[in-house]
Design a protein around this motif. Structure first.
Motif, PDB file in Angstrom:
ATOM      1  N   ASP A   2    -100.769  74.641 -21.360  1.00  0.00           N
ATOM      2  CA  ASP A   2     -99.893  75.256 -20.235  1.00  0.00           C
ATOM      3  C   ASP A   2     -99.994  75.414 -18.952  1.00  0.00           C
ATOM      4  O   ASP A   2    -101.184  76.255 -19.371  1.00  0.00           O
ATOM      5  CB  ASP A   2     -99.001  75.748 -20.951  1.00  0.00           C
ATOM      6  N   GLY A   3    -100.283  75.250 -17.933  1.00  0.00           N
ATOM      7  CA  GLY A   3    -100.438  75.639 -16.756  1.00  0.00           C
ATOM      8  C   GLY A   3    -101.697  74.423 -16.425  1.00  0.00           C
ATOM      9  O   GLY A   3    -102.100  74.666 -15.311  1.00  0.00           O
ATOM     10  N   THR A   4    -102.639  74.124 -17.257  1.00  0.00           N
ATOM     11  CA  THR A   4    -103.600  73.581 -16.944  1.00  0.00           C
ATOM     12  C   THR A   4    -103.169  72.071 -16.788  1.00  0.00           C
ATOM     13  O   THR A   4    -103.704  70.855 -15.676  1.00  0.00           O
ATOM     14  CB  THR A   4    -104.545  73.941 -18.047  1.00  0.00           C
ATOM     15  N   LEU A   5    -102.753  71.621 -17.670  1.00  0.00           N
ATOM     16  CA  LEU A   5    -102.926  69.759 -18.012  1.00  0.00           C
ATOM     17  C   LEU A   5    -101.673  69.750 -17.612  1.00  0.00           C
ATOM     18  O   LEU A   5    -101.346  68.543 -16.499  1.00  0.00           O
ATOM     19  CB  LEU A   5    -103.644  69.107 -19.447  1.00  0.00           C
ATOM     20  N   VAL A   6    -100.500  70.627 -17.795  1.00  0.00           N
ATOM     21  CA  VAL A   6     -99.276  70.060 -17.706  1.00  0.00           C
ATOM     22  C   VAL A   6     -98.670  71.611 -16.706  1.00  0.00           C
ATOM     23  O   VAL A   6     -98.621  72.854 -17.952  1.00  0.00           O
ATOM     24  CB  VAL A   6     -98.340  69.584 -19.014  1.00  0.00           C
ATOM     25  N   ASP A   7     -97.302  71.139 -16.067  1.00  0.00           N
ATOM     26  CA  ASP A   7     -97.280  72.970 -15.068  1.00  0.00           C
ATOM     27  C   ASP A   7     -95.885  73.195 -16.077  1.00  0.00           C
ATOM     28  O   ASP A   7     -94.631  72.317 -15.790  1.00  0.00           O
ATOM     29  CB  ASP A   7     -96.964  72.811 -13.844  1.00  0.00           C
ATOM     30  N   THR A   8     -95.521  73.197 -17.391  1.00  0.00           N
ATOM     31  CA  THR A   8     -94.989  74.086 -18.277  1.00  0.00           C
ATOM     32  C   THR A   8     -94.303  74.922 -18.225  1.00  0.00           C
ATOM     33  O   THR A   8     -93.716  75.810 -19.012  1.00  0.00           O
ATOM     34  CB  THR A   8     -94.986  73.442 -20.028  1.00  0.00           C
ATOM     35  N   GLU A   9     -95.268  75.608 -17.727  1.00  0.00           N
ATOM     36  CA  GLU A   9     -94.676  77.443 -17.383  1.00  0.00           C
ATOM     37  C   GLU A   9     -93.192  77.496 -17.394  1.00  0.00           C
ATOM     38  O   GLU A   9     -92.462  78.544 -16.987  1.00  0.00           O
ATOM     39  CB  GLU A   9     -95.749  78.014 -16.175  1.00  0.00           C
ATOM     40  N   PRO A  10     -93.090  76.618 -15.820  1.00  0.00           N
ATOM     41  CA  PRO A  10     -91.149  76.778 -15.574  1.00  0.00           C
ATOM     42  C   PRO A  10     -90.575  76.832 -17.133  1.00  0.00           C
ATOM     43  O   PRO A  10     -89.639  76.891 -16.850  1.00  0.00           O
ATOM     44  CB  PRO A  10     -91.139  75.629 -13.862  1.00  0.00           C
ATOM     45  N   TYR A  11     -90.883  75.750 -17.713  1.00  0.00           N
ATOM     46  CA  TYR A  11     -89.955  75.362 -19.118  1.00  0.00           C
ATOM     47  C   TYR A  11     -90.213  76.722 -19.751  1.00  0.00           C
ATOM     48  O   TYR A  11     -89.088  76.784 -20.266  1.00  0.00           O
ATOM     49  CB  TYR A  11     -90.899  74.522 -19.435  1.00  0.00           C
TER      50      TYR A  11
END
Length: 214
Positions: A2-11
């Motif tokens: 989360d935040g490194t590979l994929v930007d899921t923080e907004p999720y």
């Protein structure tokens, strides 16, 4: 992840806010940033303090399910260059491990949506003996990969993640997203992974690995 590979923080933030508000509380962007890189149970306790009247496990399960739904509906929001770097590492025959504080079922959802065999091992939040910032998740990944921490480059976007990587003895690379990594102690900070290849990580490792005793 989360935040490194994929930007899921907004999720995650999109799941946290209505949960807090459903119990009559308020949840600010600054409070959400405070959860970046934390273990899920640590985050759950903070959400309880914000008014969420649920057990820790129930909070973790609820948030994970909400984020997984967004991932399935919207796909993996890869950070710039992350997927390409991962492909470069695999093509170079370099072992890769995914070390995340998200639950394994979520990590496996992300990995299943990558169209190549991306990782040799996954160490997730429910696998870790102790969460980040303790070194345990990275040490467990090294053991599963059959490597020493001194042979590893760890890529992180959060201060807690970097502290975990540094404490493990890995060469640590920070790629900030939502919070600053200045002063945490990373061996290097890159503004993005875009345009980076396995050769760049090999050079970084060579520059910072512990020197052999003579």
């Amino acid at each position: 992840m989360d935040g490194t590979l994929v930007d899921t923080e907004p999720y995650w933030m999109a799941a946290e806010t209505p949960l807090v508000e459903s119990y009559g509380g308020t949840w600010t962007h600054e409070q959400a940033l405070g959860l970046v890189g934390l273990g899920l149970h640590d985050s759950a306790r903070i959400l309880q303090d914000a008014g969420v009247r649920m057990q820790e496990d129930a909070i973790v399960d609820h948030l994970t399910s909400q984020v997984m739904t967004q991932l399935r509906d919207l796909g993996n929001p890869f950070r710039p260059g992350a997927r390409e770097l991962l492909e470069s590492l695999r093509e170079a025959g370099i072992k890769t491990g995914l070390v995340t504080m998200s639950l394994r079922r979520m990590a496996e959802t992300v990995v299943a949506q990558i169209p190549f065999e991306a990782f040799d091992v996954i160490i997730a939040g429910d696998d870790a003996i102790r969460p980040k910032p303790f070194p345990d998740p990275y040490l467990q990944a090294c053991e599963a990969l059959g490597v020493q921490p001194s042979e590893v480059v760890a890529i992180e976007d959060s201060p807690n993640g970097l502290r975990s990587a540094i404490a493990s003895g890995a060469t640590s690379l920070g790629v900030p997203l939502m919070v600053s990594l200045t002063g945490v102690g990373a061996h290097a900070l890159w503004p993005t992974l875009e345009g980076r290849t396995a050769a760049d990580l090999t050079r970084l490792h060579a520059d910072h690995r512990p020197k052999e005793s003579s």
